[in-house]
Design a protein around this motif. Sequence first.
Motif, PDB file in Angstrom:
ATOM      1  N   SER A   9       0.756  -0.704   0.587  1.00 23.24           N
ATOM      2  CA  SER A   9       0.300  -0.016   0.244  1.00 23.24           C
ATOM      3  C   SER A   9       0.785   1.321  -0.008  1.00 23.24           C
ATOM      4  O   SER A   9       1.851   1.078   0.086  1.00 23.24           O
ATOM      5  CB  SER A   9      -0.819  -0.172   1.731  1.00 23.24           C
ATOM      6  N   GLY A  10       0.323   1.885  -0.863  1.00 21.72           N
ATOM      7  CA  GLY A  10       1.293   3.151  -0.946  1.00 21.72           C
ATOM      8  C   GLY A  10       1.619   3.521  -2.287  1.00 21.72           C
ATOM      9  O   GLY A  10       2.706   4.301  -3.280  1.00 21.72           O
ATOM     10  N   SER A  11       2.038   2.875  -2.872  1.00 19.50           N
ATOM     11  CA  SER A  11       3.318   2.635  -3.973  1.00 19.50           C
ATOM     12  C   SER A  11       2.730   2.492  -5.068  1.00 19.50           C
ATOM     13  O   SER A  11       3.267   1.567  -6.129  1.00 19.50           O
ATOM     14  CB  SER A  11       4.449   1.036  -3.707  1.00 19.50           C
ATOM     15  N   TRP A 431      -4.391   9.681  -3.467  1.00 24.19           N
ATOM     16  CA  TRP A 431      -3.984   8.460  -2.071  1.00 24.19           C
ATOM     17  C   TRP A 431      -4.677   7.429  -2.214  1.00 24.19           C
ATOM     18  O   TRP A 431      -3.986   6.579  -2.162  1.00 24.19           O
ATOM     19  CB  TRP A 431      -4.068   9.883  -0.620  1.00 24.19           C
ATOM     20  N   ARG A 434      -3.516   4.967  -4.995  1.00 28.37           N
ATOM     21  CA  ARG A 434      -2.252   4.543  -4.649  1.00 28.37           C
ATOM     22  C   ARG A 434      -1.985   3.336  -3.273  1.00 28.37           C
ATOM     23  O   ARG A 434      -1.442   2.795  -2.287  1.00 28.37           O
ATOM     24  CB  ARG A 434      -0.994   5.924  -3.626  1.00 28.37           C
ATOM     25  N   PHE A 436      -4.084   4.048  -0.393  1.00 24.66           N
ATOM     26  CA  PHE A 436      -4.429   4.778   1.136  1.00 24.66           C
ATOM     27  C   PHE A 436      -5.854   4.803   1.883  1.00 24.66           C
ATOM     28  O   PHE A 436      -6.695   5.232   0.713  1.00 24.66           O
ATOM     29  CB  PHE A 436      -3.672   6.658   1.097  1.00 24.66           C
ATOM     30  N   ARG A 491       0.732   3.482  10.895  1.00 26.91           N
ATOM     31  CA  ARG A 491       1.255   4.109   9.325  1.00 26.91           C
ATOM     32  C   ARG A 491      -0.467   5.084   9.316  1.00 26.91           C
ATOM     33  O   ARG A 491      -0.665   5.247   7.981  1.00 26.91           O
ATOM     34  CB  ARG A 491       1.171   3.190   8.544  1.00 26.91           C
ATOM     35  N   LEU A 628       4.235  12.976  -1.095  1.00 25.10           N
ATOM     36  CA  LEU A 628       4.139  11.150  -0.919  1.00 25.10           C
ATOM     37  C   LEU A 628       5.379  10.922  -0.836  1.00 25.10           C
ATOM     38  O   LEU A 628       5.478   9.963  -0.307  1.00 25.10           O
ATOM     39  CB  LEU A 628       3.474  10.851  -2.772  1.00 25.10           C
ATOM     40  N   TYR A 631       6.165  10.944   2.664  1.00 25.30           N
ATOM     41  CA  TYR A 631       5.314   9.704   3.411  1.00 25.30           C
ATOM     42  C   TYR A 631       6.269   8.132   2.728  1.00 25.30           C
ATOM     43  O   TYR A 631       6.522   7.191   3.779  1.00 25.30           O
ATOM     44  CB  TYR A 631       3.908   9.871   3.326  1.00 25.30           C
ATOM     45  N   ALA A 632       6.982   8.594   2.024  1.00 23.46           N
ATOM     46  CA  ALA A 632       7.310   6.842   1.272  1.00 23.46           C
ATOM     47  C   ALA A 632       8.689   6.669   1.574  1.00 23.46           C
ATOM     48  O   ALA A 632       8.726   6.167   1.983  1.00 23.46           O
ATOM     49  CB  ALA A 632       7.809   7.237  -0.394  1.00 23.46           C
TER      50      ALA A 632
END
Length: 652
Positions: A9-11, A431, A434, A436, A491, A628, A631-632
Amino acid sequence: MTSPRILPSGSWPTPITSELVVRAAARLGEVVVDGDDVWWAEGRPSEGGRTVLVRRSPDGTTADLLAAPWNARTRVHEYGGGAWTVAAGTVWFTSYADQRLYRVAPGSAEPVAVTPEPAIAAGVRFADLSADGDGVLAVRETHSSSGASADVVHEVVRVGADGAVDVLVSGSDFVSDPRRAPDGVTLCWLQWQHPDMPWDAAGLVVRAADGTDHVLAGGSGESVVQPVWGADGTLWFLADRTDVWALYRRRPHGEVELVFDAGSDIAGPQWVFGQSRFDLTGDGRVVLAYGRDGADRLAVLEPDGTVRELPTEQTSFGQVRAAGDAVVCVAGGPASEPVVLRVGLDGGRADVLRPARELGVDPAWFSRPVHVTFPTEPGPSGVAEAHALVYPPTNPEVSAPDGELPPLLVLVHGGPTAAARSVLDLGVQYWTSRGFAVADVDYRGSTGYGRRYREALKGQWGIADLDDVVACARYLSSGDGPAGLRVDPARMAIRGGSAGGYTTLAALTFRPGVFAAGASHYGVADLAALAADTHSFESRYLDGLIAPWPAGADVYAERSPIHSTDALDTPLAVFQGDEDEVVPPAQAEMMVAALRAKGVPHAYVLFAGEQHGFRKAENIRTALDGELSFYAQVLGFPLPAEEGIIPVTVVR
């Protein structure tokens, strides 16, 4: 059919990039119906954020009125609004460059200056324009050479086509909504005094034909919004004497009477001029919008009191204007960015006059919000619940690994009187696509839920709002929330701009350990500095939210994140404009200096030429991708390689 890819998640790769967020984007502003023509304003990030006026003719053709570099935008109250109007084809507008009034005659494309160049650059400003014969009524804001907010003067004036200016109303700290009655003589306006804001106490004043002034409604403990004259001399308005902003009227020589109470707010906070949540048709009906459970309804109020909702796919409405047997408004929904919409009142179809941009993205990519109500600390107000729109992660091509809970991004709106809106916002979908989950929190103090909910933040800013964002995060991470919306408690991040930036900074400082990261966009770090150095409109705002200034200096220091940085050990990204008059850059730089001194991982991006809120496309992209990237780096997921995002510099 192929199985979705499995990625952290996030990527997740997504077509909803920062380039798409700003590409051909336009912020739709005021709408004016002039005969058979419909006009609206568009703020265009791709053109440096300038506001263009667009005319739609009855045959469906559209044309821009103002060529670059003209920018129809006012700085009255610093937030502006009501910078232009149209009557019988004649356009009046305030030019952002010098804040003078300009006029464009029918058939012409070249603006002609009406008011003179002020002695102080941009020191005489005009807003809330409404036609008055061959001239306009306006709110005039005059600045002095001292530069002090206490010396700014607000008045109602009439400006003639020849530039002659008549002062009609003076003496109040603030005025708005000057409107002439159909008799051409009677005048109404709203006024309020420091330390009140217009949503605290705004009085409706009527000046009769004999020159006497009468306060018709509003004042201490009551806020009046949007007076509108009917053709028969009836004065309609919104007031919150029943707790929510409801619809009232006063017939000629009659008493004020309640017409419609929706059980929720019809109006919103008057941060900008020129808002419209209701209008009168020529056949005695009222068109209006009101909120409920995180979404708006568009409705018709019949003369017999019957309320009938109009069927539309949209869930957010503004700039409500009557247009014959139809209503024209700015409307949006969970799968639609704002459009200019015309809806027939008697079963006619809904026509999009100004479509949303063509995104080229399948709606399957769009996360739909769920409205949630969750428990929170009651505090002195006794209000023990708060609200949020929660967006689950949504990506039709990617899934998270088994057992992985998504990261959460808590959005804190500004104001703090603003509210979450159920309308497609690519800044949110950026978001969710990706991986979130996003919670757009209507913490206590937000509008839409009535005066009692709004005033639950009185004296409690920096306490109640923190309780609410923390309660929301814990509600969603505990499993108590809606099915399928549980998030990873390790997170959780928080972000906000302006007043939301303050809550973000305060949450990281005074509620350590809840959030793993945060981002402040032009947020307040030092409440005392804000109270001592801000513009006229907000110069006493904190008296109600915190305590009277400077008598309450100790409370300001106690709630200012800058004075408690010893408790701040959460990674933070800070984004700021260098021309911000509302929250000066010194606020951001004080916080960054403290982070640097403590060795807390942080990033700081200062944008040249930006004010309170970013308007230039390149800066909007940099802020979004920079956040972004931040946060990464601190939460530990890779950036999608195909987007070519340049990582923001994180100082450790």
